[in-house]
Write a protein that holds these residues in place. Structure first.
Motif, PDB file in Angstrom:
ATOM      1  N   UNK A  38       0.840  -1.205   0.000  1.00 51.91           N
ATOM      2  CA  UNK A  38       0.000   0.000   0.000  1.00 51.91           C
ATOM      3  C   UNK A  38       0.867   1.244   0.000  1.00 51.91           C
ATOM      4  N   UNK A  39       1.921   1.246   0.821  1.00 49.41           N
ATOM      5  CA  UNK A  39       2.806   2.408   0.881  1.00 49.41           C
ATOM      6  C   UNK A  39       3.452   2.667  -0.472  1.00 49.41           C
ATOM      7  N   UNK A  40       3.889   1.609  -1.145  1.00 50.26           N
ATOM      8  CA  UNK A  40       4.512   1.780  -2.458  1.00 50.26           C
ATOM      9  C   UNK A  40       3.523   2.346  -3.472  1.00 50.26           C
ATOM     10  N   UNK A  41       2.257   2.045  -3.285  1.00 46.53           N
ATOM     11  CA  UNK A  41       1.215   2.513  -4.209  1.00 46.53           C
ATOM     12  C   UNK A  41       0.854   3.969  -3.972  1.00 46.53           C
ATOM     13  N   UNK A  42       0.800   4.410  -2.708  1.00 49.86           N
ATOM     14  CA  UNK A  42       0.256   5.742  -2.427  1.00 49.86           C
ATOM     15  C   UNK A  42       1.295   6.766  -1.982  1.00 49.86           C
ATOM     16  N   UNK A  43       2.557   6.352  -1.871  1.00 46.52           N
ATOM     17  CA  UNK A  43       3.606   7.274  -1.442  1.00 46.52           C
ATOM     18  C   UNK A  43       4.701   7.369  -2.506  1.00 46.52           C
ATOM     19  N   UNK A  44       5.309   8.530  -2.606  1.00 48.28           N
ATOM     20  CA  UNK A  44       6.440   8.738  -3.512  1.00 48.28           C
ATOM     21  C   UNK A  44       7.719   8.110  -2.958  1.00 48.28           C
ATOM     22  N   UNK A  45       7.839   8.058  -1.643  1.00 53.19           N
ATOM     23  CA  UNK A  45       8.986   7.469  -0.957  1.00 53.19           C
ATOM     24  C   UNK A  45       8.518   7.037   0.418  1.00 53.19           C
ATOM     25  N   UNK A  46       9.373   6.364   1.169  1.00 52.75           N
ATOM     26  CA  UNK A  46       8.923   5.743   2.416  1.00 52.75           C
ATOM     27  C   UNK A  46       9.218   6.566   3.665  1.00 52.75           C
ATOM     28  N   UNK A  47       9.810   7.740   3.508  1.00 48.58           N
ATOM     29  CA  UNK A  47       9.928   8.667   4.624  1.00 48.58           C
ATOM     30  C   UNK A  47      11.205   8.539   5.425  1.00 48.58           C
ATOM     31  N   UNK A  48      11.331   9.451   6.394  1.00 47.06           N
ATOM     32  CA  UNK A  48      12.523   9.538   7.214  1.00 47.06           C
ATOM     33  C   UNK A  48      12.353   9.021   8.628  1.00 47.06           C
ATOM     34  N   UNK A  49      11.211   8.428   8.942  1.00 43.65           N
ATOM     35  CA  UNK A  49      10.962   7.908  10.280  1.00 43.65           C
ATOM     36  C   UNK A  49      11.218   6.405  10.312  1.00 43.65           C
ATOM     37  N   UNK A  50      11.955   5.965  11.321  1.00 43.10           N
ATOM     38  CA  UNK A  50      12.303   4.555  11.494  1.00 43.10           C
ATOM     39  C   UNK A  50      12.109   4.197  12.963  1.00 43.10           C
ATOM     40  N   UNK A  51      11.476   3.061  13.220  1.00 41.45           N
ATOM     41  CA  UNK A  51      11.384   2.552  14.589  1.00 41.45           C
ATOM     42  C   UNK A  51      11.981   1.153  14.637  1.00 41.45           C
ATOM     43  N   UNK A  52      12.516   0.790  15.787  1.00 36.08           N
ATOM     44  CA  UNK A  52      13.030  -0.572  15.934  1.00 36.08           C
ATOM     45  C   UNK A  52      12.892  -1.020  17.378  1.00 36.08           C
ATOM     46  N   UNK A  53      12.917  -2.349  17.562  1.00 33.49           N
ATOM     47  CA  UNK A  53      12.783  -2.946  18.883  1.00 33.49           C
ATOM     48  C   UNK A  53      14.072  -3.648  19.269  1.00 33.49           C
ATOM     49  N   UNK A  54      14.407  -3.522  20.537  1.00 31.33           N
ATOM     50  CA  UNK A  54      15.675  -4.053  21.025  1.00 31.33           C
ATOM     51  C   UNK A  54      15.530  -5.354  21.801  1.00 31.33           C
ATOM     52  N   UNK A  55      14.301  -5.701  22.192  1.00 30.00           N
ATOM     53  CA  UNK A  55      14.079  -6.904  22.984  1.00 30.00           C
ATOM     54  C   UNK A  55      13.882  -6.641  24.460  1.00 30.00           C
ATOM     55  N   UNK A  56      14.324  -5.471  24.948  1.00 32.66           N
ATOM     56  CA  UNK A  56      14.101  -5.130  26.353  1.00 32.66           C
ATOM     57  C   UNK A  56      14.034  -3.620  26.502  1.00 32.66           C
ATOM     58  N   UNK A  57      13.306  -3.168  27.510  1.00 32.71           N
ATOM     59  CA  UNK A  57      13.197  -1.738  27.763  1.00 32.71           C
ATOM     60  C   UNK A  57      14.547  -1.152  28.166  1.00 32.71           C
ATOM     61  N   UNK A  58      15.299  -1.885  28.983  1.00 34.68           N
ATOM     62  CA  UNK A  58      16.606  -1.372  29.423  1.00 34.68           C
ATOM     63  C   UNK A  58      17.520  -1.134  28.228  1.00 34.68           C
ATOM     64  N   UNK A  59      17.530  -2.064  27.272  1.00 42.54           N
ATOM     65  CA  UNK A  59      18.392  -1.903  26.106  1.00 42.54           C
ATOM     66  C   UNK A  59      17.945  -0.715  25.269  1.00 42.54           C
ATOM     67  N   UNK A  60      16.631  -0.541  25.123  1.00 48.06           N
ATOM     68  CA  UNK A  60      16.119   0.593  24.348  1.00 48.06           C
ATOM     69  C   UNK A  60      16.538   1.915  24.984  1.00 48.06           C
ATOM     70  N   UNK A  61      16.439   1.999  26.301  1.00 49.50           N
ATOM     71  CA  UNK A  61      16.814   3.225  27.003  1.00 49.50           C
ATOM     72  C   UNK A  61      18.309   3.486  26.854  1.00 49.50           C
TER      73      UNK A  61
END
Length: 384
Positions: free
Chosen positions: A293-316
């Motif tokens: 859907x994103x490829x269909x309705x967007x010119x590009x995929x943007x500058x926002x990225x999220x990721x998960x680390x497996x634990x809250x302590x590691x994310x912090x």
């Protein structure tokens, strides 16, 4: 301004609503730092200006430009993105009405519905907007708005704007799209059937982390007039200097977004291969559920990225270990930012159905040299 139907985005961003000043020839619209205007007799307004809450020439330049970029018939500039959102609810809804919101809506939007609109009498349901059957099932006879974020903040979910517009219109409702993450450069919801587009212009449109603002664009003149009435009646308008700063940012939106997108792609490539990262959330990845859907309705995929680390302590620890990625809220500026949504931007959603994962890290990838950003993240991930 000379104009034809084939002018591109960057041309409109630089010229729409920004004719040279007729008195001096200045190529940049002046900052009309004024509250009131001389009238030529009672009711004799010069250019329609009487009081700057109702209209200001600098704000008008911004509103015209933003409407042109989105393909709308009416643009309105507000003091903040949430002021713009509140105007939509007050202008178009009444106590007893119902709104569908994203199941992972921005924390400030959730707070507006849960703490302000619901006590006023407006009912709402969070629904995963990527699940079309769930959206259809959530529609009620009193549903007035389907409220969309795409991509969503901070889980980068994707919603099919055209399909949701059909569902909304079949129900006699309006489709409102928060286009903040994509910007009008990457996505034009009105062309896909949306009725209203909302932006926090603080983010990519302003682009320099130096001004707070919001905006609405309407596809229908009558809806635009209702929104404009509430803008004036409620008074949360963009000041002239804020409007000028935002308009300055608009001029480079296209070139900035190209760099945001390319830098984000480099960051995503590194993160997907890093052993300290459990999952990367980015609509540009083929495995992302909304990629098609994103490829269909967007010119590009943007500058926002999220990721998960497996634990809250590691994310912090990752959030606190970066140097170039500044620990801070907001997004969309030329500088890169990192944050822990669960403790920062989305803390208001804690304990609710919209609570975000504790191990989530959100990046706003700026326009610095990509290699420098990659080294900064690699050092932080090693420290985690």
């Amino acid at each position: 301004m000379y104009k034809d139907a084939h002018q591109g985005f960057d041309t409109l961003a630089i010229h729409a609503g920004q004719e040279p000043d007729p008195a001096t020839g200045a190529v940049v619209p002046p900052i009309y730092q004024v509250s009131t205007y001389k009238q030529d007799g009672i009711g004799g307004l010069r250019g329609g200006y009487e009081y700057s809450r109702s209209a200001n020439p600098t704000r008008t330049s911004l509103e015209v430009c933003l409407a042109e970029l989105e393909g709308g018939v009416r643009g309105l500039a507000f003091a903040s993105g949430l002021a713009a959102e509140d105007a939509v609810l007050r202008a178009l809804c009444r106590p007893g009405d119902h709104v569908i919101i994203p199941g992972d809506a921005y924390g400030g939007t959730y707070r507006l519905f849960a703490k302000v609109a619901e006590p006023w009498g407006l009912a709402y349901d969070p629904v995963p907007l990527g699940e079309i059957d769930a959206v259809r099932a959530a529609v009620r006879p009193n549903t007035k708005i389907i409220w969309v974020e795409t991509p969503t903040n901070p889980l980068l979910g994707i919603a099919d704007i055209a399909v949701l517009a059909t569902i909304a219109h079949e129900a006699g409702a309006l489709l409102v799209v928060d286009n903040t993450f994509a910007s009008p450069y990457l996505q034009r919801p009105l062309a896909l059937g949306a009725d209203i587009v909302v932006h926090s212009t603080t983010k990519y449109i302003g682009g320099h982390s130096d001004v707070v603002g919001g905006a609405l664009r309407a596809a229908d003149a009558e809806v635009g007039e209702r929104l404009a009435f509430h803008q004036n009646a409620m008074g949360a308008v963009a000041g002239p200097f804020d409007a000028w700063l935002t308009l300055r940012g608009v001029k480079t939106l296209g070139v900035r977004m190209d760099r945001h997108c390319s830098n984000a792609a480099a960051v995503v490539d590194m993160l997907t291969r890093h052993q300290a990262v459990r999952q990367v959330l980015y609509p540009g990845l083929p495995e992302h559920p909304g990629h098609g859907v994103a490829a269909k309705q967007m010119r590009g995929f943007g500058g926002m990225v999220s990721f998960r680390t497996g634990s809250e302590d590691a994310a912090v620890r990752v959030c606190e270990a970066t140097k170039l990625f500044i620990l801070g809220e907001s997004l969309g500026g030329v500088e890169s930012l990192i944050e822990h949504p669960g403790r920062m931007t989305h803390a208001s959603a804690a304990g609710s159905p919209l609570e975000v994962p504790a191990d989530l890290v959100r990046l706003s990838v700026g326009i610095e040299d990509a290699d420098d950003l990659l080294r900064d993240l690699e050092r932080a991930l090693a420290a985690a």
